[in-house]
Design an enzyme around this catalytic site. Structure first.
Site, PDB file in Angstrom:
ATOM      1  N   GLY A 148     -47.106  41.000   4.141  1.00 11.37           N
ATOM      2  CA  GLY A 148     -47.456  40.962   2.875  1.00 11.37           C
ATOM      3  C   GLY A 148     -48.450  40.004   2.333  1.00 11.37           C
ATOM      4  N   GLY A 165     -51.532  34.242  -1.283  1.00 12.57           N
ATOM      5  CA  GLY A 165     -52.356  34.354  -0.108  1.00 12.57           C
ATOM      6  C   GLY A 165     -51.515  35.685   0.766  1.00 12.57           C
ATOM      7  N   VAL A 225     -48.767  36.779   3.694  1.00 15.02           N
ATOM      8  CA  VAL A 225     -47.645  36.339   4.327  1.00 15.02           C
ATOM      9  C   VAL A 225     -47.404  36.865   5.918  1.00 15.02           C
ATOM     10  CG1 VAL A 225     -45.026  36.217   4.276  1.00 15.02           C
ATOM     11  CG2 VAL A 225     -46.468  36.235   2.010  1.00 15.02           C
ATOM     12  N   ASP A 246     -40.933  33.406 -13.343  1.00  9.85           N
ATOM     13  CA  ASP A 246     -41.846  34.407 -12.705  1.00  9.85           C
ATOM     14  C   ASP A 246     -40.829  35.230 -12.122  1.00  9.85           C
ATOM     15  OD1 ASP A 246     -44.154  35.838 -12.370  1.00  9.85           O
ATOM     16  OD2 ASP A 246     -44.727  34.941 -10.530  1.00  9.85           O
TER      17      ASP A 246
HETATM   18  N1  LIG Z   1     -39.445  35.188   3.233  1.00 10.47           N
HETATM   19  C1  LIG Z   1     -39.863  36.319   3.414  1.00 10.47           C
HETATM   20  N2  LIG Z   1     -39.357  37.245   4.206  1.00 10.47           N
HETATM   21  C2  LIG Z   1     -39.784  38.492   4.368  1.00 10.47           C
HETATM   22  N3  LIG Z   1     -40.881  39.117   3.591  1.00 10.47           N
HETATM   23  C3  LIG Z   1     -41.474  38.152   2.817  1.00 10.47           C
HETATM   24  C4  LIG Z   1     -41.094  36.814   2.537  1.00 10.47           C
HETATM   25  N4  LIG Z   1     -41.648  36.219   1.646  1.00 10.47           N
HETATM   26  C5  LIG Z   1     -42.835  37.229   1.207  1.00 10.47           C
HETATM   27  N5  LIG Z   1     -42.629  38.243   1.726  1.00 10.47           N
HETATM   28  C6  LIG Z   1     -43.266  39.797   1.659  1.00 10.47           C
HETATM   29  O1  LIG Z   1     -44.601  39.268   1.156  1.00 10.47           O
HETATM   30  C7  LIG Z   1     -44.998  39.860   0.055  1.00 10.47           C
HETATM   31  C8  LIG Z   1     -45.906  39.000  -0.759  1.00 10.47           C
HETATM   32  O2  LIG Z   1     -45.226  38.040  -1.063  1.00 10.47           O
HETATM   33  P1  LIG Z   1     -45.918  36.874  -2.242  1.00 10.47           P
HETATM   34  O3  LIG Z   1     -44.626  35.996  -2.782  1.00 10.47           O
HETATM   35  O4  LIG Z   1     -47.094  36.279  -1.639  1.00 10.47           O
HETATM   36  O5  LIG Z   1     -46.602  37.857  -3.269  1.00 10.47           O
HETATM   37  P2  LIG Z   1     -45.969  38.794  -4.272  1.00 10.47           P
HETATM   38  O6  LIG Z   1     -44.714  38.215  -4.909  1.00 10.47           O
HETATM   39  O7  LIG Z   1     -46.134  40.317  -4.038  1.00 10.47           O
HETATM   40  O8  LIG Z   1     -47.123  38.538  -5.896  1.00 10.47           O
HETATM   41  P3  LIG Z   1     -47.139  37.284  -6.446  1.00 10.47           P
HETATM   42  O9  LIG Z   1     -48.266  36.366  -5.845  1.00 10.47           O
HETATM   43  O10 LIG Z   1     -47.616  37.773  -7.786  1.00 10.47           O
HETATM   44  O11 LIG Z   1     -45.903  36.286  -6.777  1.00 10.47           O
HETATM   45  C9  LIG Z   1     -43.720  40.293  -0.574  1.00 10.47           C
HETATM   46  O12 LIG Z   1     -43.615  41.339  -1.679  1.00 10.47           O
HETATM   47  C10 LIG Z   1     -42.457  40.480   0.689  1.00 10.47           C
HETATM   48  O13 LIG Z   1     -42.804  41.738   1.080  1.00 10.47           O
END
Ligand SMILES: Nc1ncnc2c1ncn2[C@@H]1O[C@H](COP(=O)(O)OP(=O)(O)OP(=O)(O)O)[C@@H](O)[C@H]1O
Ligand SMILES: [Mg+2]
Length: 374
Positions: A86, A91, A93, A212
Site C-alpha cells: 500500500g 509513505g 507499506v 483522522d
Molecule cells: N498493518 C497493516 N496490515 C496490512 N495492510 C496495511 C497495514 N497498514 C497499512 N496497510 C495498507 O497500506 C495502505 C496504506 O496505508 P497508509 O496508512 O500508509 O495510508 P492511507 O491510510 O491509505 O492514507 P493516509 O496516509 O492519508 O492515512 C492501507 O490502505 C492498507 O491497505
C-alpha cells in the site's frame, strides 16, 4: 479553511509534502491549516499514559522493538516492489517476515508477517507523525487498535513495524472495484469495532482524540475485526476546565467535523462526526468525498445523505445496492438515525462514543428476523 473545502488541491498539507506529493486524487483530500501556536502535539497528563516528550520517543515505548534499517531491508527483501502492499501520505507499506520470538528478519514464508511502513524521506511533517504514532501506540493497547511491534530510526530513515492485517483496509473492501461486496453483518461488526476503539481512546484520562478517522485508517483482521491505525495526527483532548483544544486543522476532507475545520477547536466530538461519516459509508457504499470515478465532487456524502436519514422509509433508498437488499431493515434505520445524530452540526448535540457503541450493540441484539427484499 472555508474556501479550501471545495478546492482540495490548493490546501493539501500546506506545512508538509506528505500529502501533496501523492499521485492519487485521495491525497489531495488532506487538510492542514498553517500551524497554530496551540498545537502542542501529544503531551499527556494522563496517569494511565506516561507523559510524552514531544521531540523524543517516550520511555513507555520501551516495550517496542527498535529495529535496525538493515533488519527491515532484509525482512522486506530490500523493499522490493513485490512486497509493496500500500501507499499513503506517510509513505509506502511493505509486507515483511520476522521471527515471532526473536523478531529478527526471516525468509518469506517462515515466522510471522508484518506490515512495514517506510516514511518518504522528503516528508517534512512525517517525523512528527512518526513520533506521535510510536508514542501513542507504544502505550495504548486494545483489541480494536492495530498493534505496533516496533520502529526504526536510523539516520534519516523512519519506519514503523505493525502486525499484518490480512484483510487490508475498509476502504479497499467498500470501494475497490472487483472486490466482493461486504455483507451487512460484517459492516455492522466493523462499526462496532471502530466505536469500541474510539470509546477506549475517549475514556482515557488524556481524552485521546484520533483526529483522522476514515475508511483507509480502519484495518481488518482475518475475521474482519476492525482496528484503528495511524495515530500520527492523534492528540490529547481537553483536560480540566477546557472545553476544547486549539490546533491547526489536519485530517481529511469529507470526514473532518465542520466546526473543527472552521475554528481549529478540537474535541472528542470531532471523532464522533467522522464516525458518522464512516457509518454512512458502510450504509451507502459511497465515499465521503468522491464520485465513482475517483474525482472530487462538490457535494459531500453527508450533504447528499442527510435529507434521507431521519425518514424511516426514504432512508432505505440510499442503502448500498451491492447489499442486494440483504440487510435488516430496523437495524439499517437505527444505524441511519445514529449517523444523523453523530453528524449534528452542533458538537454538543452529538452523542458520546460510549453512547454510540451501546446504541449499535442494542441494534444488533434487537434486530428483526425479516430482511429487506432485494
Ligand atoms: N498493518 C497493516 N496490515 C496490512 N495492510 C496495511 C497495514 N497498514 C497499512 N496497510 C495498507 O497500506 C495502505 C496504506 O496505508 P497508509 O496508512 O500508509 O495510508 P492511507 O491510510 O491509505 O492514507 P493516509 O496516509 O492519508 O492515512 C492501507 O490502505 C492498507 O491497505
Ligand atoms: Mg492510514
Amino acid at each position: 479553511m472555508g474556501n479550501c473545502w471545495r478546492k482540495p488541491a490548493k490546501c493539501a498539507h500546506a506545512s508538509s509534502n506528505k500529502f501533496s506529493e501523492r499521485a492519487n486524487s485521495r491525497s489531495k483530500s488532506k487538510l492542514d491549516s498553517a500551524s497554530a501556536p496551540h498545537d502542542k502535539g501529544p503531551t499527556s497528563a494522563n496517569p494511565e499514559i506516561s507523559p510524552v516528550i514531544s521531540e523524543a520517543i517516550s520511555s513507555a515505548s520501551i516495550n517496542l522493538k527498535s529495529f535496525s534499517f538493515s533488519d527491515l531491508k532484509n525482512a522486506t527483501k530490500n523493499f522490493r516492489s513485490e512486497s509493496l502492499i500500500g501507499e499513503g501520505g506517510f509513505g509506502f507499506v511493505f509486507k515483511g517476515w520476522i521471527d515471532e520470538s526473536t523478531l529478527v528478519p526471516t525468509k518469506p514464508g517462515s515466522g510471522i508477517v508484518v506490515a512495514i511502513k517506510k516514511l518518504k524521506p522528503e516528508s517534512f511533517q512525517g517525523h512528527k507523525e512518526w513520533l506521535a504514532e510510536v508514542n501513542y501506540l507504544g502505550q495504548l493497547h486494545h483489541e480494536n487498535l492495530v498493534k505496533l511491534i516496533g520502529y526504526c530510526s536510523e539516520a534519516d530513515n523512519r519506519l514503523l513495524v505493525y502486525e499484518f492485517m490480512p484483510k487490508g483496509s475498509l476502504e479497499n473492501h467498500l470501494f475497490r472495484k472487483g472486490v466482493q461486496p461486504m455483507v451487512w453483518s460484517a459492516r455492522m461488526n466493523i462499526a462496532i469495532g471502530v466505536a469500541r476503539g474510539l470509546s477506549f481512546l475517549h475514556s482515557l484520562a488524556a481524552n485521546v482524540i484520533f483526529r483522522d478517522l476514515k475508511a483507509s485508517n480502519i484495518l481488518l483482521d482475518s475475521d474482519f475485526t476492525a482496528k484503528l491505525s495511524d495515530f500520527g495526527l492523534a492528540r490529547d483532548g481537553p483536560s480540566g476546565d477546557e472545553t476544547h483544544v486549539s490546533t491547526r486543522v489536519v485530517g481529511t476532507r469529507g470526514y473532518a467535523a465542520p466546526e473543527y475545520v472552521a475554528t481549529g477547536h478540537l474535541t472528542p466530538k470531532s471523532d464522533v462526526y467522522s464516525f458518522g461519516v464512516v457509518l454512512l459509508e458502510l450504509l451507502t457504499g459511497r465515499r465521503a468525498m468522491e464520485d465513482e470515478r475517483g474525482g472530487f465532487v462538490d457535494e459531500t456524502l453527508v450533504e447528499w445523505a442527510k435529507p434521507f436519514l431521519n425518514d424511516t422509509r426514504r432512508v432505505l433508498r440510499i442503502m448500498d445496492l451491492r447489499l442486494g437488499g440483504q440487510y435488516f431493515k430496523k437495524e439499517a434505520q437505527g444505524a441511519a438515525a445514529l449517523a444523523l445524530q453523530c453528524l449534528h452540526t452542533d458538537p454538543k448535540n452529538r452523542p458520546h462514543m460510549t453512547e454510540v457503541l451501546s446504541t449499535l450493540e442494542k441494534l444488533q441484539t434487537t434486530k428483526q428476523p425479516s430482511r429487506q427484499p432485494a
